[in-house]
Write a protein that holds these residues in place. Structure first.
Motif, short mmCIF file in Angstrom:
data_model
loop_
_atom_site.label_atom_id
_atom_site.label_comp_id
_atom_site.label_asym_id
_atom_site.label_seq_id
_atom_site.Cartn_x
_atom_site.Cartn_y
_atom_site.Cartn_z
N VAL A 1 -6.38 -10.39 -12.54
CA VAL A 1 -5.32 -11.38 -12.39
C VAL A 1 -4.06 -10.91 -13.11
N ASP A 2 -4.24 -10.50 -14.35
CA ASP A 2 -3.07 -10.10 -15.15
C ASP A 2 -2.37 -8.86 -14.60
N SER A 3 -3.11 -8.04 -13.89
CA SER A 3 -2.52 -6.82 -13.32
C SER A 3 -1.58 -7.13 -12.16
N GLY A 4 -1.65 -8.38 -11.66
CA GLY A 4 -0.83 -8.73 -10.51
C GLY A 4 -1.45 -8.39 -9.17
N LYS A 5 -2.67 -7.86 -9.20
CA LYS A 5 -3.30 -7.45 -7.94
C LYS A 5 -3.50 -8.60 -6.96
#
Lengths: 384, 384, 384, 384
Positions: free
Chosen positions: A148-152
């Motif tokens: 989630v935090d990676s923006g994927k």
């Protein structure tokens, strides 16, 4: 390097007392590089025979039968609260005032008022603290956070989460007492909302941000049960089931459900998050797996990936075995214990703190209120 | 035995026109013992080239470009409506007044007012009718109904159902026109509520009885899209996602969700029902399977059973192949066509009728109203 | 465009007669653009009442009770053989000699000698031909072929395939006669080897190349069964179960198993292929899914992808419905019928031909021989 | 009650040294009622720095760098062997001669000759012993044993088992040395046969009785790898993959496969057993589940049951958490440690003994021989 000790005083010898004690016992074996290692200094429970046996079983150096005594001891650095919910506030506040670090089982309190008081006193005392929302630290869930935090996943549209059990369908189960305090509103505060949904909510806000408003319903299917303390048939005041939908601050829609009347489900905590570019799914019955859908995969060979989160490059898994070899439920507590110890070393907070848990409590309280008043409620959550 | 013919006049050559035409074509092959067999007498669509080609492809004896002409023909026994939703009411009422049997795609109407009018006129005309809530007739779903009706699940506590898709996430998709009328509120009435949730609701009430009240929320994620007819960017007035919870008449709690923004799900219609003695689960992506949990199984070997519903003693499956060999989506329509024909023979109704579909429409309308007003709504459903 | 007709004469009204007849009936609806369309000219079976009823049910223009008459008719272009295996050779050879195209159910023959003769005569007659190894044309299996051919899997190490059933465990089932000819070695040639493993082998060689040598074992669990023709208890001469391992020409290892005594499995045809860069899995009980592992995915989010093969860009699926909507077993036959018709148009062969099926027969024969002699056998397969 | 101590001397600080050390550390916490409790008296490894650190990490009271010294110590009751396979025989025999109880990692030896010698010496010394075929003691596998022994499956027809990995596909991996001794035939004896198939075989014979004969093939895909000790490219002499089929003494057919080249599988140990009345399936990636098919279930609602083996009435699970909460891989070792301790109390053997492991070794040896000679081999297994 000489290790530093964190001297633990644990209060409560029930199910959670066991999971925490196990966590402390395993840290040294699996996280040997930590600067701080826990020392099981004392355990406390009212029943002397029981607490003595527990201390022996788990390797505590001493025991107490009065939690106030335990808190007053100079050789305790951190107080870990594993009692029924109705004791959390009093103990946590006393421990904070005594300058101890405070670790507390979730939910931190029976209601928002208690929770707010706890947070205020802990802030005043300025002591290290953490709340055992352990599921964040199952490797598959931690991996979900990374993704989630990676923006994927891109912009998020939907979040849904369940926690389904079936163990209270039998109408002859009592309420209250040692074994069934979770079914007694006086001891527990609420039913599935505080016991199960609180987990769903903590994980949800961690992954997807603040929940802004809620519309809920609750139900108590069995209206009266014998109370263990009185031996009498009394009204059941907890919620057996709770459903709510909500808006997250990021504009996504949330859907939550919990029940102890979902026949066939033992402890089915599930979560799913759908974003513009991808989606994630997870459930506690297969806790080593994370399912991930990546919309950027070539279209004809695109599908949900079943990730067996047991490789050394996946969260926490370098500490355990080799690829393909599963870990279990209890490991989430080991990870939280290790992370708390690491936070002493790095001088960071170990989330979720009491302040974070307060935000979860706000949602729980709004949910209960919404169900009672049959209307939408704002949560006033401040999630950062 | 000489077969009797049911002369069909079908209106609309889109996706549903194809599924219905296929259904009629297969009845004779797979249900050869029916007294009535369909005759594809005429098909109607405004575009002559298209309708001519469609008639040839599917074996219709003739075609029309004006539905009023079709209805007026003496050689048509039954009118089957596969147009966009905004044409349903006018055609159905005209057909009924002309004394034709009426078959109609779901949802029957764009709103409750239209639907009520249709039901009234059909009642007045006293013509045979059915609405294509086809999913009831997938063998696994029909088997679910048998299990529920047998009492094997006991008292019901929970019902939950989703219908998740992801095809409209792309903000460059237009609204309106031939291909995208489902995204135009004028043509469709609503978005996912009428298109997808209506299926969930029909199946739910069939399995679990009337839905009494609802609390809903809807969302339109992409606020404006180019309209195919005008070429202009216009407000999107349909719901992209809809969530509601509810009470069933039998006291169980319901939870429904639908979205076209659930990345990774193509057409994931799911349902689950939890009762005191057992539970059931099903989803459209593995439509030949039903999962069943029987709490009376011996405890140490109890688990969800994955039933591959392809044996000759399971619903409809004596008509097809041999155990283990799957059937597909389109078979649900074949089964409904066969059941409608059988109802002529047995002089029964072929559920769901327009009256049944009206009840589903009441729930849809209450859901939309609840979302707009942000409050609980009674549905006034009368389900028998 | 005026369509050309391919006039079909089908022999045999059993299970396969139904699947083929359905296939021909569906082609026009779903593959309307083909230059050639099938015409159901005649069907043949010895029992007049049965064949007449079958002709009516499936829309054959005429029927015969003697296959030689059917073959001699001028108005038949293609003979489709759906009889028990012991009739295949005689009919196929006669049809070829009569200049008819020949379509034949698998396995083409009871043994290699028959098969070789058929291939020789068909070559001599130079007639179009195909063998109904239908599973190649399930979209998920066709997609597997695309992936393999693309090189995405890299060098192949392993291929494994099962076909498991449980329908003959009951020792009171008879052998022989109309319904149970598959259990009579005289009619069938072999047991599971020709009936089930032949499918596994055809698909395997199509995907992974020639099988060079085999080491096998077979078993007949129930040694005697009443024969339908004689009413007497007779030795069972078919194989109830067959297992073999092998080398493929490309150096990969193969492992195959088939049984009708695998309790709990109805028709579990599975295949898996493991390559240096990726792997594939599929099974017939969830026939719309293909599982794919791509080792080039980023390591922490790598996992088996569950591909629901129902999108328009996946093989054959542009002909059917919309994403997420499953098709069934019978569609594989529709696809083969369509591909055969297309081969007339493109003047290609429609694989698998009799020649291809001969290679599969070589493996089957080697397997049976290996089991009897308890030693490795070379197959002499020539696969291109 | 005062506990008795079993003073452990563990040899080898690798992967298995960790799993065993963890097992001993957990026994007191989770099996507090055992009469005997392990005392971690000494650990031994050649590298002093490493063994010292290991001793500290796992709580051993002392360490040694020469295993002969460890064996000669009076304060050691039991020697636990976790070295590479080439050291097993010498150490086990010495330990037995010294009168120590012997616990040994599997496979007990590199070949049958070594194994036979070990069994003979242990018999002569008459010391307690056990071999860590740990998978028997995963709760789902233990439950499988209970089901088989109950007769619920009836006569058995088929047994199949795989152990698939993919970690050696990279041709740049070396062989030999500390980390890669499993790829060096000198150290390991064999490749996947002894490392992985040995597990499959032990579990298989435990569940289904003796394996009588085998027909096998093996393959070494990468022919040469650099050896860690010499730095030179040397022939790889282990088997990278091994497949065999066999007959069990009870007449059922067996099928086994193992590989380290099965892309996408990390540690996929699977087993399936098909009987007349029922079947079972299990795999290590979802180790808390057992799948069970009961043919006596009512036919229309019959299906494979997915049993989540986490309830208190299921094997070992009363020692852990609450229903639905998974345990992991390492717990199988905890259970074996506990069972070994219990066997001291009950004066029973703790299976599998060296004698049992010898029978597994016979099968492994026959498998390798069969692959080399390309012919069936009798195993001479005596399983009771």
């Amino acid at each position: 390097m000489k290790k530093k000790e964190l001297r633990i005083g644990l209060i409560g010898c029930g199910f959670m007392g066991r999971t925490h004690s196990n966590a402390y016992n395993r840290v040294k074996n699996f996280f040997p590089d930590l600067e701080y290692q826990p020392k099981l200094q004392a355990v406390c429970s009212r029943n002397e025979e029981k607490v003595k046996s527990f201390a022996d079983q788990w390797g505590y150096a001493s025991y107490e039968t009065d939690w106030k005594t335990l808190i007053s001891r100079d050789d305790i650095d951190a107080v870990d609260i594993c009692t029924p919910n109705n004791m959390h506030a009093e103990i946590a506040i006393a421990a904070a005032k005594a300058g101890k670090m405070v670790l507390c089982e979730k939910p931190i309190a029976r209601n928002l008022e208690e929770a707010q008081l706890m947070v205020d006193e802990i802030a005043k005392a300025n002591v290290r603290n953490t709340v055992w929302y352990n599921y964040r630290r199952l490797p598959a869930v931690t991996l979900a956070k990374k993704i989630v935090d990676s923006g994927k996943l891109g912009k998020i549209f939907h979040y849904r989460s369940n926690f389904l059990q079936d163990w209270t369908i039998n109408e002859n189960l009592p309420q209250g007492g040692r074994a069934f305090w979770r079914m007694d509103a006086e001891a527990a505060g609420s039913g599935v909302t505080g016991d199960l949904l609180a987990h769903c909510i903590d994980t949800a806000m961690w992954l997807n941000g603040g929940i802004m408003d809620v519309s809920a319903m609750t139900e108590t299917f069995v209206k009266q049960r014998v109370h263990e303390d009185t031996g009498k048939l009394q009204d059941v005041k907890i919620d057996d089931a709770c459903i709510f939908h909500c808006h997250f601050e990021n504009g996504s829609l949330g859907l939550f459900e919990s029940s102890r009347y979902a026949r066939g489900h033992k402890a089915l905590f599930t979560l799913e998050i759908n974003g513009e570019k991808g989606s994630l799914k997870w459930d506690l019955h297969d806790l080593n797996r994370l399912e991930y859908f990546d919309n950027s995969d070539e279209s004809i060979i695109r599908g949900w990936r079943s990730i067996h989160v047991t490789d050394g490059d996946q969260p926490y898994m370098d500490k355990w075995w080799v690829p393909g070899l599963s870990i279990g439920y209890e490991h989430s507590f080991v990870h939280q214990a290790a992370d708390f110890l690491k936070s002493l070393e790095s001088n960071d907070v170990c989330a979720p703190t009491f302040k974070d848990a307060l935000e979860t409590q706000k949602v729980c309280e709004s949910v209960i209120d919404s169900a009672v008043d049959k209307e939408w409620k704002n949560t006033n959550v401040e999630w950062t």
